[in-house]
Scaffold this motif. Structure first.
Motif, PDB file in Angstrom:
ATOM      1  N   PHE A 284     -13.528  -1.319  12.379  1.00  0.00           N
ATOM      2  CA  PHE A 284     -13.601  -2.589  11.649  1.00  0.00           C
ATOM      3  C   PHE A 284     -12.199  -3.169  11.586  1.00  0.00           C
ATOM      4  O   PHE A 284     -11.223  -2.431  11.463  1.00  0.00           O
TER       5      PHE A 284
ATOM      6  N   ALA B 215     -10.086  -5.981   9.206  1.00  0.00           N
ATOM      7  CA  ALA B 215     -10.158  -6.871   8.032  1.00  0.00           C
ATOM      8  C   ALA B 215      -8.969  -7.830   8.102  1.00  0.00           C
ATOM      9  O   ALA B 215      -9.003  -8.812   8.840  1.00  0.00           O
ATOM     10  N   GLY B 216      -7.856  -7.530   7.396  1.00  0.00           N
ATOM     11  CA  GLY B 216      -6.658  -8.382   7.505  1.00  0.00           C
ATOM     12  C   GLY B 216      -5.897  -8.135   8.803  1.00  0.00           C
ATOM     13  O   GLY B 216      -5.153  -8.990   9.272  1.00  0.00           O
ATOM     14  N   GLY B 217      -6.051  -6.952   9.341  1.00  0.00           N
ATOM     15  CA  GLY B 217      -5.403  -6.598  10.612  1.00  0.00           C
ATOM     16  C   GLY B 217      -3.924  -6.243  10.496  1.00  0.00           C
ATOM     17  O   GLY B 217      -3.269  -5.984  11.498  1.00  0.00           O
ATOM     18  N   THR B 218      -3.386  -6.189   9.269  1.00  0.00           N
ATOM     19  CA  THR B 218      -1.929  -6.002   9.124  1.00  0.00           C
ATOM     20  C   THR B 218      -1.468  -4.593   9.492  1.00  0.00           C
ATOM     21  O   THR B 218      -0.300  -4.386   9.789  1.00  0.00           O
ATOM     22  N   ASN B 219      -2.355  -3.635   9.491  1.00  0.00           N
ATOM     23  CA  ASN B 219      -2.010  -2.293   9.955  1.00  0.00           C
ATOM     24  C   ASN B 219      -2.650  -2.009  11.315  1.00  0.00           C
ATOM     25  O   ASN B 219      -2.008  -1.549  12.248  1.00  0.00           O
ATOM     26  N   LEU B 220      -3.930  -2.345  11.425  1.00  0.00           N
ATOM     27  CA  LEU B 220      -4.661  -1.973  12.645  1.00  0.00           C
ATOM     28  C   LEU B 220      -4.073  -2.641  13.894  1.00  0.00           C
ATOM     29  O   LEU B 220      -3.939  -1.999  14.944  1.00  0.00           O
TER      30      LEU B 220
ATOM     31  N   ALA C 176       4.519  -3.998   0.150  1.00  0.00           N
ATOM     32  CA  ALA C 176       4.664  -4.936   1.271  1.00  0.00           C
ATOM     33  C   ALA C 176       5.464  -6.176   0.864  1.00  0.00           C
ATOM     34  O   ALA C 176       6.505  -6.082   0.231  1.00  0.00           O
TER      35      ALA C 176
ATOM     36  N   THR D  70      -6.310  -6.657   2.776  1.00  0.00           N
ATOM     37  CA  THR D  70      -7.508  -6.562   1.927  1.00  0.00           C
ATOM     38  C   THR D  70      -7.531  -5.233   1.163  1.00  0.00           C
ATOM     39  O   THR D  70      -6.816  -4.278   1.519  1.00  0.00           O
TER      40      THR D  70
ATOM     41  N   ASP E 297       0.424   1.997  -2.178  1.00  0.00           N
ATOM     42  CA  ASP E 297       0.728   1.889  -3.618  1.00  0.00           C
ATOM     43  C   ASP E 297      -0.559   1.651  -4.405  1.00  0.00           C
ATOM     44  O   ASP E 297      -0.779   2.266  -5.448  1.00  0.00           O
TER      45      ASP E 297
ATOM     46  N   ILE F  42     -16.635   0.178   3.696  1.00  0.00           N
ATOM     47  CA  ILE F  42     -16.359   0.066   2.253  1.00  0.00           C
ATOM     48  C   ILE F  42     -16.792  -1.341   1.849  1.00  0.00           C
ATOM     49  O   ILE F  42     -16.357  -2.325   2.463  1.00  0.00           O
TER      50      ILE F  42
ATOM     51  N   LYS G 218       8.005   2.417  -8.876  1.00  0.00           N
ATOM     52  CA  LYS G 218       8.162   2.811  -7.466  1.00  0.00           C
ATOM     53  C   LYS G 218       9.644   2.957  -7.154  1.00  0.00           C
ATOM     54  O   LYS G 218      10.419   2.016  -7.365  1.00  0.00           O
TER      55      LYS G 218
HETATM   56  C1  LIG Z   1       5.999  -4.428   7.049  1.00  0.00           C
HETATM   57  C2  LIG Z   1       4.915  -3.808   6.181  1.00  0.00           C
HETATM   58  C3  LIG Z   1       5.253  -3.314   4.932  1.00  0.00           C
HETATM   59  C4  LIG Z   1       4.270  -2.746   4.126  1.00  0.00           C
HETATM   60  N1  LIG Z   1       4.605  -2.226   2.907  1.00  0.00           N
HETATM   61  C5  LIG Z   1       3.654  -1.654   2.128  1.00  0.00           C
HETATM   62  C6  LIG Z   1       3.976  -1.055   0.874  1.00  0.00           C
HETATM   63  O1  LIG Z   1       5.132  -1.073   0.436  1.00  0.00           O
HETATM   64  N2  LIG Z   1       2.971  -0.495   0.145  1.00  0.00           N
HETATM   65  C7  LIG Z   1       1.680  -0.475   0.595  1.00  0.00           C
HETATM   66  O2  LIG Z   1       0.815   0.050  -0.096  1.00  0.00           O
HETATM   67  N3  LIG Z   1       1.351  -1.000   1.789  1.00  0.00           N
HETATM   68  C8  LIG Z   1       2.302  -1.586   2.548  1.00  0.00           C
HETATM   69  N4  LIG Z   1       1.966  -2.102   3.761  1.00  0.00           N
HETATM   70  C9  LIG Z   1       0.625  -1.879   4.286  1.00  0.00           C
HETATM   71  C10 LIG Z   1      -0.367  -2.958   3.936  1.00  0.00           C
HETATM   72  O3  LIG Z   1      -0.652  -2.881   2.555  1.00  0.00           O
HETATM   73  C11 LIG Z   1      -1.607  -2.653   4.777  1.00  0.00           C
HETATM   74  O4  LIG Z   1      -1.275  -2.944   6.121  1.00  0.00           O
HETATM   75  C12 LIG Z   1      -2.811  -3.466   4.344  1.00  0.00           C
HETATM   76  O5  LIG Z   1      -3.145  -3.212   3.007  1.00  0.00           O
HETATM   77  C13 LIG Z   1      -4.001  -3.165   5.241  1.00  0.00           C
HETATM   78  O6  LIG Z   1      -5.043  -4.061   4.927  1.00  0.00           O
HETATM   79  P1  LIG Z   1      -5.749  -4.887   6.083  1.00  0.00           P
HETATM   80  O7  LIG Z   1      -6.863  -5.632   5.464  1.00  0.00           O
HETATM   81  O8  LIG Z   1      -4.748  -5.701   6.848  1.00  0.00           O
HETATM   82  O9  LIG Z   1      -6.294  -3.699   6.966  1.00  0.00           O
HETATM   83  P2  LIG Z   1      -6.580  -3.627   8.549  1.00  0.00           P
HETATM   84  O10 LIG Z   1      -5.284  -3.506   9.265  1.00  0.00           O
HETATM   85  O11 LIG Z   1      -7.520  -4.678   8.953  1.00  0.00           O
HETATM   86  O12 LIG Z   1      -7.351  -2.231   8.594  1.00  0.00           O
HETATM   87  C14 LIG Z   1      -6.748  -1.013   8.239  1.00  0.00           C
HETATM   88  C15 LIG Z   1      -7.783   0.095   8.445  1.00  0.00           C
HETATM   89  O13 LIG Z   1      -8.840  -0.022   7.501  1.00  0.00           O
HETATM   90  C16 LIG Z   1     -10.101  -0.115   8.159  1.00  0.00           C
HETATM   91  N5  LIG Z   1     -10.904  -1.014   7.319  1.00  0.00           N
HETATM   92  C17 LIG Z   1     -10.500  -2.205   6.827  1.00  0.00           C
HETATM   93  N6  LIG Z   1     -11.423  -2.683   5.968  1.00  0.00           N
HETATM   94  C18 LIG Z   1     -12.424  -1.777   5.937  1.00  0.00           C
HETATM   95  C19 LIG Z   1     -13.660  -1.702   5.229  1.00  0.00           C
HETATM   96  N7  LIG Z   1     -14.049  -2.645   4.358  1.00  0.00           N
HETATM   97  N8  LIG Z   1     -14.455  -0.625   5.429  1.00  0.00           N
HETATM   98  C20 LIG Z   1     -14.079   0.355   6.292  1.00  0.00           C
HETATM   99  N9  LIG Z   1     -12.923   0.336   7.000  1.00  0.00           N
HETATM  100  C21 LIG Z   1     -12.104  -0.726   6.814  1.00  0.00           C
HETATM  101  C22 LIG Z   1      -9.782  -0.608   9.547  1.00  0.00           C
HETATM  102  O14 LIG Z   1     -10.764  -0.186  10.486  1.00  0.00           O
HETATM  103  C23 LIG Z   1      -8.446   0.058   9.802  1.00  0.00           C
HETATM  104  O15 LIG Z   1      -8.656   1.387  10.221  1.00  0.00           O
HETATM  105  C24 LIG Z   1       2.924  -2.692   4.575  1.00  0.00           C
HETATM  106  C25 LIG Z   1       2.584  -3.213   5.838  1.00  0.00           C
HETATM  107  C26 LIG Z   1       3.551  -3.761   6.639  1.00  0.00           C
HETATM  108  C27 LIG Z   1       3.168  -4.309   7.976  1.00  0.00           C
END
Ligand SMILES: Cc1cc2nc3c(=O)[nH]c(=O)nc-3n(C[C@H](O)[C@H](O)[C@H](O)COP(=O)(O)OP(=O)(O)OC[C@H]3O[C@@H](n4cnc5c(N)ncnc54)[C@H](O)[C@@H]3O)c2cc1C
Ligand code: SF4
Length: 328
Positions: free
Chosen positions: A26, A28-33, A98, A107, A163, A211, A228
């Motif tokens: 899946f 969602a926001g894509g910020t990690n994937l 972040a 998300t 966090d 989820i 933190k």
């Molecule tokens: C430069 C940088 C600094 C950061 N600093 C911090 C920090 O200090 N503290 C912190 O906590 N985080 C930090 N982050 C991480 C950031 O919080 C996460 O990247 C973000 O929360 C992921 O959410 P997303 O919706 O973009 O997930 P995605 O990248 O879309 O997905 C992440 C994973 O979750 C899965 N997924 C997403 N939604 C669902 C769902 N509903 N059901 C099942 N699986 C799902 C996806 O398949 C994937 O495996 C940082 C990220 C970056 C790039």
């Protein structure tokens, strides 16, 4: 980036139907994937875009708690009036993570499932058991400043990065999912797995299980805080963090919920540390006893040895703040 099939879905049921199969992810926001896909650490054959699902709602539950949709943005959750007034530990944890831009995209569901920030996990030239089971762990004997000191194994010593999840652990959140076999409610304490021999398996989710919501119980009694400690004021993951909720009644600690980031492979909570405080008068001796219980099994790996005394000092400072100025 490797090529992949792409499908955008409009309902949770369609996401689950499309999401079955181990090579599906899946997004969602894509910020990690997306970062992981660019580095070819994650190579899904099929990407199911869940960003349009109507799961961004935040609302009261019949039990007096709060239901948070998995697509609620980290920024919206942090600013939600009820979170700010009744669950400030969660708001503060989100705002400590972040940057504002990332929180506007990230998300709630994605935050729970973000992968570790172990530098060797991201360096595809280095062996890593989490990335490639059986390859070995480059962190053992390597650079370990950000690594865990509790709950590790000889296969993996990575720390959990979120966090938000630390605050949810202190709040006893429940994770609600939908999978091929139906819905499930999973206590956050049962959601993450220790690395053991299988550090690549990080949660109890089945492949394709979505989820849908996170549920908070009614607001807890007492003071809340999230502290933190990190290397920089932003864009830095926790070296040590504490989510604390402590209530004092009649001069004694009536309840304590303490969760920790940066120390373990999952948002860490230790009932022994909380038991060391319950029923005690707030005092340096009681706070030291809680730190002793928390860190009894802590093990450094050279570069992260400093986390053990840092965790002690941070916990004690938090307990002082949580119990100061409370009617005794
Ligand atoms: C430069 C940088 C600094 C950061 N600093 C911090 C920090 O200090 N503290 C912190 O906590 N985080 C930090 N982050 C991480 C950031 O919080 C996460 O990247 C973000 O929360 C992921 O959410 P997303 O919706 O973009 O997930 P995605 O990248 O879309 O997905 C992440 C994973 O979750 C899965 N997924 C997403 N939604 C669902 C769902 N509903 N059901 C099942 N699986 C799902 C996806 O398949 C994937 O495996 C940082 C990220 C970056 C790039
Ligand atoms: S600590 Fe875990 S994530 Fe880091 S290199 Fe070792 S196995 Fe990989």
């Amino acid at each position: 980036m490797k090529s992949f099939d792409y499908a955008r879905v409009e309902t949770a049921e369609a996401a689950v139907a499309q999401g079955s199969g181990a090579a599906t992810k899946f997004i969602a926001g894509g910020t990690n994937l997306l970062d992981l896909m660019k580095l070819e650490i994650e190579t899904p054959a099929r990407l199911v875009d869940i960003s349009r699902l109507k799961l961004a709602d935040i609302g009261a539950t019949e039990a007096g708690g709060l239901s948070i949709g998995a697509l609620a943005l980290n920024s919206d959750l942090a600013e939600h009036p009820r979170i700010r007034s009744h669950y400030p530990v969660l708001s503060r944890a989100l705002l400590a993570g972040a940057s504002a831009q990332l929180r506007n995209k990230a998300t709630t569901g994605g935050n729970l499932l973000q992968r570790t920030r172990c530098n060797y996990f991201y360096d595809t030239a280095s062996p890593c058991n989490k990335r490639e089971p059986g390859a070995g762990c480059s962190a053992l004997g390597g650079f370990t400043r950000n690594h865990a000191v509790l709950g590790t194994s000889d296969r993996c010593i990575a720390a959990h990065p979120s966090d938000m999840a630390v605050a949810l652990r202190a709040l006893d959140a429940t994770i609600i999912t939908l999978g091929a076999g139906g819905g499930r409610r999973i206590a956050i304490g049962d959601f993450y797995r220790l690395p053991g021999d299988t550090p690549h398996i990080e949660t109890v989710l089945e492949p394709g299980e979505l989820i849908t919501h996170i549920e908070l119980p009614p607001p807890p009694k007492g003071k809340q805080l999230y502290r933190k400690v990190r290397d920089r004021a932003s864009y830095a993951f926790a070296l040590v963090s504490v989510a604390g909720i402590v209530s004092v009644e009649g001069g004694r600690i009536a309840s304590a919920a303490l969760a920790f980031g940066g120390l373990g492979p999952l948002p860490w909570r230790d009932s022994r540390a909380e038991a060391a405080l319950t029923g005690k008068t707030p005092s340096a001796d009681a706070f030291e006893a809680a730190a002793d219980a928390l860190l009894a099994d802590a093990k450094g790996h050279g570069g992260n040895d400093f986390k053990i005394p840092l965790a002690r000092r941070t916990l004690i400072a938090c307990l002082r703040e949580l119990t100061s100025g409370v009617a005794r």
